[in-house]
Write a protein that holds these residues in place. Structure first.
Motif, PDB file in Angstrom:
ATOM      1  N   ASP A 158       0.818  -1.206   0.000  1.00 52.75           N
ATOM      2  CA  ASP A 158       0.000   0.000   0.000  1.00 52.75           C
ATOM      3  C   ASP A 158       0.854   1.260   0.000  1.00 52.75           C
ATOM      4  O   ASP A 158       0.492   2.286  -0.581  1.00 52.75           O
ATOM      5  N   SER A 159       2.042   1.213   0.629  1.00 53.18           N
ATOM      6  CA  SER A 159       2.927   2.370   0.615  1.00 53.18           C
ATOM      7  C   SER A 159       3.482   2.626  -0.774  1.00 53.18           C
ATOM      8  O   SER A 159       3.583   3.773  -1.222  1.00 53.18           O
ATOM      9  N   GLN A 160       3.840   1.558  -1.458  1.00 50.51           N
ATOM     10  CA  GLN A 160       4.366   1.724  -2.810  1.00 50.51           C
ATOM     11  C   GLN A 160       3.303   2.264  -3.763  1.00 50.51           C
ATOM     12  O   GLN A 160       3.591   3.063  -4.649  1.00 50.51           O
ATOM     13  N   LEU A 161       2.073   1.829  -3.575  1.00 53.15           N
ATOM     14  CA  LEU A 161       0.999   2.367  -4.416  1.00 53.15           C
ATOM     15  C   LEU A 161       0.789   3.854  -4.148  1.00 53.15           C
ATOM     16  O   LEU A 161       0.480   4.626  -5.072  1.00 53.15           O
ATOM     17  N   ALA A 162       0.949   4.269  -2.903  1.00 57.24           N
ATOM     18  CA  ALA A 162       0.807   5.686  -2.578  1.00 57.24           C
ATOM     19  C   ALA A 162       1.898   6.510  -3.249  1.00 57.24           C
ATOM     20  O   ALA A 162       1.650   7.609  -3.756  1.00 57.24           O
ATOM     21  N   VAL A 163       3.118   5.959  -3.251  1.00 58.96           N
ATOM     22  CA  VAL A 163       4.219   6.657  -3.926  1.00 58.96           C
ATOM     23  C   VAL A 163       3.957   6.735  -5.427  1.00 58.96           C
ATOM     24  O   VAL A 163       4.190   7.759  -6.077  1.00 58.96           O
ATOM     25  N   ALA A 164       3.471   5.615  -6.005  1.00 56.50           N
ATOM     26  CA  ALA A 164       3.162   5.609  -7.438  1.00 56.50           C
ATOM     27  C   ALA A 164       2.082   6.622  -7.774  1.00 56.50           C
ATOM     28  O   ALA A 164       2.147   7.322  -8.793  1.00 56.50           O
ATOM     29  N   GLU A 165       1.084   6.721  -6.883  1.00 54.90           N
ATOM     30  CA  GLU A 165       0.014   7.698  -7.101  1.00 54.90           C
ATOM     31  C   GLU A 165       0.555   9.120  -7.039  1.00 54.90           C
ATOM     32  O   GLU A 165       0.134   9.998  -7.803  1.00 54.90           O
ATOM     33  N   ALA A 166       1.498   9.357  -6.131  1.00 57.32           N
ATOM     34  CA  ALA A 166       2.098  10.688  -6.048  1.00 57.32           C
ATOM     35  C   ALA A 166       2.863  11.030  -7.315  1.00 57.32           C
ATOM     36  O   ALA A 166       2.821  12.172  -7.799  1.00 57.32           O
ATOM     37  N   LEU A 167       3.562  10.025  -7.868  1.00 56.37           N
ATOM     38  CA  LEU A 167       4.304  10.255  -9.110  1.00 56.37           C
ATOM     39  C   LEU A 167       3.344  10.542 -10.259  1.00 56.37           C
ATOM     40  O   LEU A 167       3.566  11.451 -11.067  1.00 56.37           O
ATOM     41  N   MET A 168       2.264   9.776 -10.328  1.00 56.08           N
ATOM     42  CA  MET A 168       1.291  10.004 -11.407  1.00 56.08           C
ATOM     43  C   MET A 168       0.631  11.370 -11.261  1.00 56.08           C
ATOM     44  O   MET A 168       0.319  12.031 -12.263  1.00 56.08           O
ATOM     45  N   SER A 169       0.424  11.795 -10.022  1.00 57.57           N
ATOM     46  CA  SER A 169      -0.158  13.118  -9.790  1.00 57.57           C
ATOM     47  C   SER A 169       0.763  14.212 -10.320  1.00 57.57           C
ATOM     48  O   SER A 169       0.307  15.197 -10.921  1.00 57.57           O
ATOM     49  N   LEU A 170       2.063  14.055 -10.110  1.00 56.57           N
ATOM     50  CA  LEU A 170       3.021  15.029 -10.630  1.00 56.57           C
ATOM     51  C   LEU A 170       3.019  15.041 -12.156  1.00 56.57           C
ATOM     52  O   LEU A 170       3.131  16.100 -12.785  1.00 56.57           O
TER      53      LEU A 170
END
Length: 418
Positions: free
Chosen positions: A16-28
């Protein structure tokens, strides 16, 4: 033997932490901005949307049609509703029959789909009919009433809803069909192509901003009058252009002239005039509504309407305002010479020379050569040569020498070719 193993340091490896990081990258990556930038295609699209005319964007897959519509909806603060026409049944657009309490008395109502109900509730929106060229003929037939009358079953879409469609050419569409002539004739067709600079700057984070044209309230009556005179003047002179169904299936699926498409063209000219749109934008829209041939004839007719009256130019040559565009300036000068030929007298002949001098001083010298040569041939025996001719003599002489040199080069080339 027992050993004490130190506990491992905590890591951020939980899924779940890695998905949150991936979501942050996609948001950028999704964090982009827009800027005002001249874009003829986008200006034509927003003008047609402003005029409440259905638009069909033609382009190869991946060219950015969907992205342009998404950005347009966001810029105009319109909820975007995307409907893939090819995955729907005809009843999804004509309405689903629902049996009521007493069909003999109340009939069988046609229930609209959920996306249409959401548009009505919102009161506004951008309805995007994607992949239109993959819709089979039965679905295309069901779309006719939606595109023209804005009705789905018993539901009427509100005036705040705009319709834009997108299609790929049949050669690059999955199971593609040609558009039926009745459906094609309901759209303003715009060929959507990519601009290298726009794509590069957009991928860097900045895309062109889509904005509705700014209509000048004081120009509205003048714009309507100009549009009616333009369309009616052409069709009066060329009655065969009122309705001309193309002979080939492919061309029938594009823009062609009919009373319906001429009415859309009239609306587009009025909106473009009130907005002060460029000729390039107007050309794209006119040719996308009635086709290239009739569209180019209408554009030429519009140019002639913009020409100043030869009699006005002859009345005050010292203060005459000539068109900036070279072809229009040439046409205006030719019109002045033709007016002198039709009603020749000494004062008008002198005024025409004074006008040619003004044209020489304010524009390209080569544009006065032919009118000056023709005007000189109209001189009568008792007319003195005006002093203005001295200003033009050098230009005419230079042009004649250039023509003779070009003839000599052509003759030499012809002899060498033998």
């Amino acid at each position: 033997m027992l050993t004490n193993t130190p506990p491992s340091a905590p890591t951020n490896s939980a899924p779940d932490s890695q998905l949150a990081v991936a979501e942050a990258l996609m948001s950028l990556l999704r964090d982009t901005t827009t800027e005002p930038r001249p874009d003829i295609q986008l200006e034509a699209l927003t003008l047609a949307v402003s005029a409440d005319l259905p638009v069909l964007l033609w382009g190869e897959p991946g060219i950015g049609k969907t992205a342009a519509l998404t950005q347009l909806a966001a810029s105009l603060d319109l909820p975007l509703t995307t409907v893939i026409a090819s995955v729907h049944e005809p009843s999804d657009f004509s309405g689903l029959p629902i049996v009521g309490d007493d069909p003999a008395e109340q009939g069988v109502p046609m229930a609209p789909p959920d996306w249409a109900v959401r548009l009505v509730r919102a009161g506004k929106g951008l309805l995007f009919l994607d992949e239109l060229s993959t819709a089979p003929p039965a679905v295309q037939a069901a779309l006719l009433r939606l595109v023209l009358e804005r009705r789905i079953g018993a539901l009427q879409l509100p005036p705040g809803v705009r319709i834009v469609a997108a299609a790929n050419p049949r050669s690059s569409a999955a199971d593609g069909w040609e558009l039926s002539p009745p459906l094609a004739n309901r759209f303003v067709h715009i060929q959507w192509t990519h601009d290298h600079e726009v794509v590069v700057r957009g991928l860097a984070g900045t895309w062109p901003r889509a904005t509705l044209p700014r209509l000048d309230p004081e120009k509205l009556p003048e714009a309507v009058d100009f549009a009616r005179r333009a369309v009616c003047g052409l069709l009066s002179a060329r009655p065969t252009l009122v309705h001309r169904l193309p002979t080939t299936e492919t061309r029938r699926g594009g823009p062609w002239p009919s009373p319906r498409s001429w009415d859309m063209t009239l609306n587009l000219i009025a909106f473009a005039t009130a907005a002060g749109s460029s000729r390039e934008v107007l050309s794209l829209l006119i040719r996308g509504t009635v086709g290239d041939g009739p569209g180019l004839e209408l554009l030429a007719s519009l140019d002639r309407m913009d020409l100043p009256d030869p009699e006005d130019l002859l009345a005050d040559p010292a203060n005459a305002v000539l068109p900036e565009r070279g072809d229009l300036r040439q046409a205006a000068l030719d019109g002045v010479v033709a007016a002198v030929r039709t009603r020749p007298d000494r004062a008008r002949w002198d005024a025409a020379w004074a006008l040619l001098v003004r044209a020489l001083e304010t524009g390209a010298p080569d544009l006065v050569v032919v009118p000056a040569t023709t005007l000189a041939s109209l001189r009568q025996e008792d007319w003195d040569v005006p002093a203005a001719i001295e200003h033009l003599a050098g230009v005419v002489s230079l042009s004649q020498r250039a023509d003779r040199a070009a003839d000599r080069v052509a003759r030499v080339g012809a002899k060498a070719g033998r």
